[in-house]
Design a protein around this motif. Structure first.
Motif, mmCIF file in Angstrom:
data_model
loop_
_atom_site.group_PDB
_atom_site.id
_atom_site.type_symbol
_atom_site.label_atom_id
_atom_site.label_comp_id
_atom_site.label_asym_id
_atom_site.label_seq_id
_atom_site.Cartn_x
_atom_site.Cartn_y
_atom_site.Cartn_z
ATOM 1 N N LEU A 119 0.821 -1.211 0.000
ATOM 2 C CA LEU A 119 0.000 0.000 0.000
ATOM 3 C C LEU A 119 0.858 1.265 0.000
ATOM 4 O O LEU A 119 0.643 2.173 -0.810
ATOM 5 N N GLY A 120 1.829 1.317 0.907
ATOM 6 C CA GLY A 120 2.676 2.502 0.971
ATOM 7 C C GLY A 120 3.495 2.696 -0.283
ATOM 8 O O GLY A 120 3.602 3.810 -0.819
ATOM 9 N N PHE A 121 4.073 1.608 -0.787
ATOM 10 C CA PHE A 121 4.875 1.693 -2.008
ATOM 11 C C PHE A 121 4.009 2.014 -3.225
ATOM 12 O O PHE A 121 4.412 2.783 -4.101
ATOM 13 N N GLY A 122 2.815 1.413 -3.300
ATOM 14 C CA GLY A 122 1.935 1.689 -4.429
ATOM 15 C C GLY A 122 1.524 3.152 -4.495
ATOM 16 O O GLY A 122 1.520 3.764 -5.572
ATOM 17 N N LEU A 123 1.189 3.734 -3.339
ATOM 18 C CA LEU A 123 0.844 5.155 -3.314
ATOM 19 C C LEU A 123 2.042 6.018 -3.693
ATOM 20 O O LEU A 123 1.901 7.020 -4.415
ATOM 21 N N ALA A 124 3.230 5.623 -3.218
ATOM 22 C CA ALA A 124 4.431 6.387 -3.560
ATOM 23 C C ALA A 124 4.727 6.321 -5.048
ATOM 24 O O ALA A 124 5.133 7.320 -5.662
ATOM 25 N N ALA A 125 4.512 5.150 -5.675
ATOM 26 C CA ALA A 125 4.740 5.030 -7.118
ATOM 27 C C ALA A 125 3.721 5.859 -7.902
ATOM 28 O O ALA A 125 4.069 6.494 -8.910
ATOM 29 N N ALA A 126 2.466 5.859 -7.445
ATOM 30 C CA ALA A 126 1.426 6.606 -8.149
ATOM 31 C C ALA A 126 1.681 8.110 -8.103
ATOM 32 O O ALA A 126 1.285 8.837 -9.027
ATOM 33 N N VAL A 127 2.346 8.579 -7.061
ATOM 34 C CA VAL A 127 2.641 10.007 -6.933
ATOM 35 C C VAL A 127 4.050 10.334 -7.417
ATOM 36 O O VAL A 127 4.275 11.321 -8.118
ATOM 37 N N GLY A 128 5.019 9.506 -7.045
ATOM 38 C CA GLY A 128 6.420 9.843 -7.271
ATOM 39 C C GLY A 128 6.844 9.790 -8.725
ATOM 40 O O GLY A 128 7.599 10.657 -9.189
ATOM 41 N N ILE A 129 6.381 8.776 -9.476
ATOM 42 C CA ILE A 129 6.807 8.659 -10.873
ATOM 43 C C ILE A 129 6.261 9.815 -11.727
ATOM 44 O O ILE A 129 7.037 10.455 -12.462
ATOM 45 N N PRO A 130 4.965 10.154 -11.662
ATOM 46 C CA PRO A 130 4.515 11.341 -12.421
ATOM 47 C C PRO A 130 5.170 12.636 -11.950
ATOM 48 O O PRO A 130 5.497 13.499 -12.773
ATOM 49 N N LEU A 131 5.375 12.757 -10.637
ATOM 50 C CA LEU A 131 6.014 13.970 -10.132
ATOM 51 C C LEU A 131 7.445 14.084 -10.644
ATOM 52 O O LEU A 131 7.897 15.169 -11.037
ATOM 53 N N GLY A 132 8.178 12.983 -10.642
ATOM 54 C CA GLY A 132 9.534 13.003 -11.168
ATOM 55 C C GLY A 132 9.564 13.339 -12.651
ATOM 56 O O GLY A 132 10.465 14.049 -13.120
ATOM 57 N N PHE A 133 8.582 12.834 -13.400
ATOM 58 C CA PHE A 133 8.525 13.156 -14.832
ATOM 59 C C PHE A 133 8.292 14.645 -15.041
ATOM 60 O O PHE A 133 8.939 15.270 -15.893
ATOM 61 N N VAL A 134 7.390 15.213 -14.276
ATOM 62 C CA VAL A 134 7.103 16.650 -14.418
ATOM 63 C C VAL A 134 8.325 17.477 -14.033
ATOM 64 O O VAL A 134 8.661 18.472 -14.704
ATOM 65 N N ILE A 135 9.012 17.081 -12.967
ATOM 66 C CA ILE A 135 10.204 17.822 -12.540
ATOM 67 C C ILE A 135 11.293 17.764 -13.610
ATOM 68 O O ILE A 135 11.968 18.761 -13.891
ATOM 69 N N GLY A 136 11.478 16.603 -14.217
ATOM 70 C CA GLY A 136 12.492 16.487 -15.259
ATOM 71 C C GLY A 136 12.081 17.119 -16.578
ATOM 72 O O GLY A 136 12.946 17.584 -17.333
ATOM 73 N N ARG A 137 10.796 17.157 -16.844
ATOM 74 C CA ARG A 137 10.310 17.652 -18.148
ATOM 75 C C ARG A 137 10.269 19.174 -18.189
ATOM 76 O O ARG A 137 10.607 19.782 -19.207
ATOM 77 N N PHE A 138 9.878 19.803 -17.089
ATOM 78 C CA PHE A 138 9.712 21.256 -17.071
ATOM 79 C C PHE A 138 10.723 21.868 -16.110
ATOM 80 O O PHE A 138 10.682 21.608 -14.897
ATOM 81 N N GLU A 139 11.601 22.657 -16.653
ATOM 82 C CA GLU A 139 12.708 23.198 -15.864
ATOM 83 C C GLU A 139 12.223 24.112 -14.751
ATOM 84 O O GLU A 139 12.773 24.100 -13.645
#
Length: 301
Positions: A119-139
Motif C-alpha cells: 500500500l505505501g509503495f503503491g501510493l508512492a509510485a502513483a505520486v512519485g513517478i509522475p512527479l519526477g517526470f514533471v520535474i524532469g520535463r519542465f525546468e
C-alpha cells in the motif's frame, strides 16, 4: 563492378559443387552430414560456471554458521545454530495459526507487513513517478521543487511517524504513511534524472515530426526513462521493507516488526534471529524480482 556484385554470390554457391568430381566415392562426403547435425548437440553444459555460482555462496554461509557456532559453544543467552534450527522447525511447522490479535503465526505477520509495504509503495509510485517526470520535463517546476526535495529527502523515515499518528489517529495508516514518504524520494529523483538524460537528438526529431505531447511521452520518453524508473522502484521497495520493521515496532499490531519486538519482550532470542533471516530472505526476493523485471523491460536495442 556490376559483374563482380552479381557473380560473387553465384561463384560462392557453385564453389562446393565444382570441387566435387563425378568419380569421387560417396563416402568422401558422408562425414559432413553427421558433423553438421551433431553441432548443436555437441554443446557441453557449463559445469564450471555452475560450480562458481554455487560454491562461493555456500562457503560463505558455512563460514558464518561455523563462526556462529564457535562463539556460542560455551553457552549463554545467545542460542547456538542447532538451537535456532530446532526453533525454526517448530516455528514453521504451523506458521498460520491464530490465537487472538496479538498471538498469530509468523506467516500472518509477514503477510501483514507485505500488505502495508504494498500500500505505501503503491501510493508512492502513483505520486512519485509522475512527479519526477514533471520535474524532469519542465525546468521551472524542477527549480521550484528541487530545494524542497533536497530538504525532505535526508529526513529519517521514522521522524514522519508521529506526524502520521497525529493526522490519522491510528497506527496502521500512520505506518503506511511512513512507508509512503520514505519510498517516494528514490522514484522522484531517478525518474527526473531519466527524463533529463533523454538525448536531445530524439527531441529534435520529435519536433521535426510535430509529434503530440502524448506521443512524445509514450514513444520517446517512456522507453528512454524506463530503466531509471525501475531503478527507483527497486530502491524504494528496499527502503520500504527496511522501514516497515522499525515502524511496526513502534506502532504495534500484527507485522514482522511487532513480532520481533514481542519476541524480545519474551526473551526469545532464537525467534529474533529467525526473524532476521526471514526479513533478509523476503527483502532479497523482492529485490531479485524487480531486477528480473528490469532486465526483461530493456530498451537498449
Amino acid at each position: 563492378m556490376v559483374s563482380a556484385v552479381f557473380h560473387s554470390p553465384r561463384g560462392e554457391a557453385e564453389a562446393p559443387s565444382s570441387s566435387l568430381s563425378p568419380l569421387s566415392p560417396p563416402s568422401a562426403t558422408a562425414p559432413a552430414q553427421p558433423a553438421a547435425n551433431a553441432g548443436p548437440a555437441a554443446a557441453r553444459f557449463d559445469w564450471q560456471g555452475l560450480w562458481m555460482r554455487l560454491l562461493p555462496p555456500l562457503l560463505g554461509l558455512a563460514l558464518a554458521i561455523g563462526l556462529w557456532g564457535l562463539f556460542t559453544q560455551k553457552g549463554g543467552a545467545f542460542p547456538t545454530p542447532g538451537q535456532t534450527w530446532a526453533s525454526a522447525l517448530q516455528l514453521f511447522a504451523e506458521p498460520f495459526y491464530s490465537k487472538g490479535p496479538n498471538d498469530q503465526g509468523i506467516g500472518w505477520n509477514i503477510l501483514a507487513s507485505l500488505q502495508r509495504v504494498a500500500l505505501g509503495f503503491g501510493l508512492a509510485a502513483a505520486v512519485g513517478i509522475p512527479l519526477g517526470f514533471v520535474i524532469g520535463r519542465f525546468e521551472f517546476i524542477g527549480r521550484m521543487l528541487s530545494p524542497l526535495i533536497s530538504l525532505l529527502k535526508p529526513v529519517s523515515p521514522l521522524a514522519w511517524l508521529p506526524i502520521g499518528l497525529l493526522v490519522f489517529k491510528s497506527a496502521n495508516p500512520a505506518a503506511i504513511w511512513t512507508l509512503f514518504i520514505c519510498s517516494i524520494w528514490p522514484m522522484v529523483v531517478n525518474t527526473a534524472v531519466g527524463v533529463q538524460r533523454v538525448p536531445q537528438d530524439y527531441l529534435n526529431v520529435a519536433r521535426v515530426l510535430r509529434l503530440s505531447e502524448w506521443k512524445l511521452i509514450t514513444q520517446i520518453y517512456l522507453p528512454a526513462i524506463l530503466p531509471y524508473v525501475l531503478t527507483g522502484v527497486r530502491l524504494s521497495v528496499g527502503t520500504a521493507w527496511l522501514v516497515i520493521v522499525a515502524a511496526e515496532m513502534l506502532t504495534g499490531g500484527v507485522g514482522i516488526g511487532f513480532w520481533v519486538w514481542d519476541e524480545w519482550n519474551n526473551l526469545n532470542v532464537a525467534h529474533i534471529i529467525i526473524a532476521i533471516f526471514v526479513i533478509g530472505i523476503v527483502g532479497m526476493a523482492l529485490e531479485q524480482a524487480l531486477v528480473s523485471l528490469a532486465e526483461r523491460f530493456s530498451f537498449t536495442e
